[in-house]
Write an enzyme that holds these catalytic residues in place. Structure first.
Site, mmCIF file in Angstrom:
data_model
loop_
_atom_site.group_PDB
_atom_site.id
_atom_site.type_symbol
_atom_site.label_atom_id
_atom_site.label_comp_id
_atom_site.label_asym_id
_atom_site.label_seq_id
_atom_site.Cartn_x
_atom_site.Cartn_y
_atom_site.Cartn_z
ATOM 1 C CG ASN A 118 -46.383 -59.353 -0.116
ATOM 2 O OD1 ASN A 118 -47.296 -59.087 -0.892
ATOM 3 N ND2 ASN A 118 -46.158 -60.569 0.315
ATOM 4 N N GLY A 191 -54.239 -60.236 -1.410
ATOM 5 C CA GLY A 191 -54.120 -59.359 -0.245
ATOM 6 C C GLY A 191 -54.544 -60.065 1.025
ATOM 7 C CB SER A 192 -55.189 -58.671 4.336
ATOM 8 O OG SER A 192 -56.185 -57.718 4.016
ATOM 9 C CD GLU A 213 -53.864 -66.950 -5.380
ATOM 10 O OE1 GLU A 213 -53.173 -67.378 -4.434
ATOM 11 O OE2 GLU A 213 -54.308 -67.690 -6.269
ATOM 12 C CB CYS A 247 -48.481 -64.481 0.960
ATOM 13 S SG CYS A 247 -47.852 -65.159 -0.582
ATOM 14 C CD GLU A 337 -50.348 -63.025 6.698
ATOM 15 O OE1 GLU A 337 -51.488 -62.523 6.545
ATOM 16 O OE2 GLU A 337 -49.618 -63.299 5.723
HETATM 17 P P1 NAD Z 1 -54.368 -55.549 1.755
HETATM 18 O O1 NAD Z 1 -55.515 -56.493 1.794
HETATM 19 O O2 NAD Z 1 -54.282 -54.500 2.790
HETATM 20 O O3 NAD Z 1 -54.323 -54.769 0.344
HETATM 21 C C1 NAD Z 1 -54.377 -55.434 -0.887
HETATM 22 C C2 NAD Z 1 -55.032 -54.541 -1.920
HETATM 23 O O4 NAD Z 1 -56.356 -54.262 -1.511
HETATM 24 C C3 NAD Z 1 -54.333 -53.202 -2.117
HETATM 25 O O5 NAD Z 1 -54.277 -52.917 -3.498
HETATM 26 C C4 NAD Z 1 -55.218 -52.224 -1.380
HETATM 27 O O6 NAD Z 1 -55.242 -50.942 -1.951
HETATM 28 C C5 NAD Z 1 -56.585 -52.871 -1.511
HETATM 29 N N1 NAD Z 1 -57.474 -52.547 -0.366
HETATM 30 C C6 NAD Z 1 -57.071 -52.265 0.905
HETATM 31 N N2 NAD Z 1 -58.160 -52.044 1.681
HETATM 32 C C7 NAD Z 1 -59.247 -52.186 0.871
HETATM 33 C C8 NAD Z 1 -60.657 -52.075 1.089
HETATM 34 N N3 NAD Z 1 -61.152 -51.774 2.277
HETATM 35 N N4 NAD Z 1 -61.478 -52.302 0.033
HETATM 36 C C9 NAD Z 1 -60.978 -52.627 -1.188
HETATM 37 N N5 NAD Z 1 -59.663 -52.726 -1.441
HETATM 38 C C10 NAD Z 1 -58.804 -52.520 -0.439
HETATM 39 O O7 NAD Z 1 -53.059 -56.477 1.728
HETATM 40 P P2 NAD Z 1 -51.540 -56.021 1.724
HETATM 41 O O8 NAD Z 1 -51.199 -55.420 3.034
HETATM 42 O O9 NAD Z 1 -51.225 -55.262 0.490
HETATM 43 O O10 NAD Z 1 -50.811 -57.433 1.582
HETATM 44 C C11 NAD Z 1 -50.546 -58.252 2.676
HETATM 45 C C12 NAD Z 1 -51.508 -59.425 2.755
HETATM 46 O O11 NAD Z 1 -51.630 -60.047 1.501
HETATM 47 C C13 NAD Z 1 -51.006 -60.499 3.702
HETATM 48 O O12 NAD Z 1 -52.111 -61.021 4.407
HETATM 49 C C14 NAD Z 1 -50.442 -61.554 2.769
HETATM 50 O O13 NAD Z 1 -50.418 -62.851 3.312
HETATM 51 C C15 NAD Z 1 -51.367 -61.445 1.612
HETATM 52 N N6 NAD Z 1 -50.735 -61.886 0.391
HETATM 53 C C16 NAD Z 1 -51.179 -63.013 -0.217
HETATM 54 C C17 NAD Z 1 -50.540 -63.486 -1.372
HETATM 55 C C18 NAD Z 1 -50.996 -64.734 -2.062
HETATM 56 O O14 NAD Z 1 -50.525 -64.971 -3.178
HETATM 57 N N7 NAD Z 1 -51.833 -65.540 -1.477
HETATM 58 C C19 NAD Z 1 -49.471 -62.770 -1.883
HETATM 59 C C20 NAD Z 1 -49.057 -61.623 -1.247
HETATM 60 C C21 NAD Z 1 -49.691 -61.172 -0.113
#
Ligand code: NAD
Length: 461
Positions: A118, A191-192, A213, A247, A337
């Site tokens: 994002n 990530g999520s 995070e 996020c 979310e």
């Molecule tokens: P995501 O968890 O789908 O992906 C994040 C990363 O993890 C990507 O690089 C992806 O390739 C990798 N990934 C995906 N599935 C995986 C798996 N099964 N095993 C290992 N790695 C895997 O998240 P997203 O859709 O990229 O981002 C959105 C989420 O991130 C939202 O929940 C948001 O709130 C959160 N977020 C948090 C922050 C923070 O600073 N706290 C910042 C930005 C986004």
């Protein structure tokens, strides 16, 4: 796709480079931070173009939230790093007399940074600044959902840094999972929540320290004393920035029932002021990242509750900034979310009731409260739990490098930004230093006769 053998080679090359000691000198770290400052400056237009291509991110938003935020972190680090790397003296204990005690910030070593889509440039590079400042090497895995930005990140790092120090590996979950098998010294994941759990489990298998995070539903409370015109501007800005794909965006509003009507009116008017009567033509409003997320959001958009907005265009992955009123906790939009430009509005009749409703749910990454009442502000500050919070603003707390940024509970663990980024990649090594002489005999056996002395000494301490 990079094979698991190649990934393993990258890690071992970085381990060898780290063990050469080159990353540890202050000069080297500053030089690398400066090199990155110049590289980002040179690539500003390319960064703006990549984000526009990935999801129509407006140039102003890319500059402010991807470029300027990184440059300000870099400046802060270059200015302050000499203080952070110093051996930090602490008081020594009488029982160890004569000793000099201190804390040494030891770089963890070779780190893995996995980024989200994002804010794809900033969220991958910002943790890396911490790795550089701490004296670590790093492998970055940006999100596969923003290919233009990931490509640009890989090129920028490759052009300016040797791979045995910093390198980018591109790919999806399968690449992350292959990386998570490797013997890193530190993992930093953004990530999520579900993927955060996968990362934490993988890290636990090797006992690798991890920063998570993550996300969740960040509430925004508005009481009956709030300045509604200002609140509306700050909420609309924080929610619809990046089309709600932030996020720390306010996920939902919890408004005192007395002011729900006027607030909704002010919010709708602000949306028109910011994006015009037809936001689809606004150059300042981004698109949804992909079809999957577009359809997920469309599924949450309940037309019977639309107060304003609600228009969608699947071909353009456009969803209008939308206000949803009359929403209750049981509604589907309150079960996950949102991460998009839909803003549900719920009401409350007393602040303790609103606080209880927030506290009954997982601890959010951010919590916002709009009020002019000091007692109410104190109550929300001390009786709720969240990664961070703003009073009378949204999102802005993460732009101050003096404020550590991170979640709590399911919204994450660990912090970064400013010195917290340096700390995230450093082990706090306790060091006790003693001269050979005098060598006081009190702690050595035989203990006979020494017990009374020891008891007196403890009482005296
Ligand atoms: P995501 O968890 O789908 O992906 C994040 C990363 O993890 C990507 O690089 C992806 O390739 C990798 N990934 C995906 N599935 C995986 C798996 N099964 N095993 C290992 N790695 C895997 O998240 P997203 O859709 O990229 O981002 C959105 C989420 O991130 C939202 O929940 C948001 O709130 C959160 N977020 C948090 C922050 C923070 O600073 N706290 C910042 C930005 C986004």
């Amino acid at each position: 796709m990079t094979s698991p053998q190649q990934l393993d080679t990258f890690v071992h090359q970085q381990k060898a480079f780290f063990n050469s000691g080159q990353t540890r000198s202050l000069d080297f770290r500053i030089q690398m931070l400066r090199r990155l400052q110049h590289a980002i400056e040179k690539e500003e237009d390319a960064i703006i173009a990549a984000l526009a291509s990935d999801f129509g991110k407006p140039p102003f938003e890319t500059y402010a939230t991807e470029v300027a935020i990184l440059q300000s972190e870099l400046k802060f680090m270059v200015r302050n790093l000499h203080k952070w790397v110093k051996l930090r003296r602490v008081k020594s204990s009488f029982l160890n007399f004569p000793s000099t005690d201190s804390i040494y910030a030891e770089p963890y070593g070779v780190s893995l940074v996995i980024g989200a889509w994002n804010y794809p440039f900033q969220l991958t590079l910002s943790p890396m600044l911490g790795a550089i400042a701490a004296g670590c090497c790093a492998i970055l895995k940006p999100s596969e959902l923003t290919p233009a930005t990931s490509q640009l990140t890989a090129r920028l790092i490759q052009e300016h840094f040797p791979p045995e120090y910093l390198t980018v590996v591109q790919g999806g979950p399968e690449v992350s999972q292959a990386l998570l098998e490797l013997p890193f010294d530190k993992i930093f994941f953004t990530g999520s929540v579900p993927v955060g759990k996968i990362v934490a489990q993988a890290a636990a298998k090797q006992l690798i320290p991890v920063t998570l995070e993550l996300g969740g539903k960040s509430p925004c409370l508005i009481d009956e004393t709030a300045n509604l015109t200002v609140a509306a501007k700050r909420i609309v800005w924080g929610k619809f920035l990046n089309a709600g794909q932030t996020c720390v965006a306010p996920d939902y509003l919890l408004v005192h029932e007395k002011v729900a009507g006027p607030l909704l009116k002010a919010l709708a008017q602000t949306i028109t002021d910011f994006y015009g009567t037809s936001p689809t033509h606004s150059p300042d409003f981004a698109r949804i990242i992909n079809d999957r997320h577009f359809h997920r959001l469309q599924g949450l958009l309940d037309s019977t509750h639309v107060y304003s907005g609600g228009e969608t265009d699947a071909a353009a992955r456009y969803i209008a900034p939308t206000l949803l009123s009359g929403i209750t906790w049981e509604h589907p939009i309150m079960q996950e979310e949102i991460f998009g430009p839909l803003l549900p509005v719920l009401t409350y009749s007393s602040l303790p009731e609103a606080i209880a409703q927030v506290n009954a749910r997982p601890k959010p990454l951010a919590l916002y409260f709009f009020s002019e009442n000091s007692k109410a502000k104190e109550m929300v500050l001390t009786q709720t739990s969240s990664g961070g919070m703003c009073i009378n603003d949204t999102v802005s707390h993460l732009t101050n490098p003096y404020l550590p940024f991170g979640g709590i509970g399911t919204s994450g663990q660990g912090n970064y930004h400013g010195k917290a980024s340096f700390d995230a990649f450093s082990h706090q090594k306790s060091v006790l230093m003693k001269p050979a002489l005098p060598d006081l005999p009190f702690k050595y056996p035989p203990y006979k006769e020494k017990m009374n002395w020891m008891k007196k000494a403890f009482k005296w301490l």
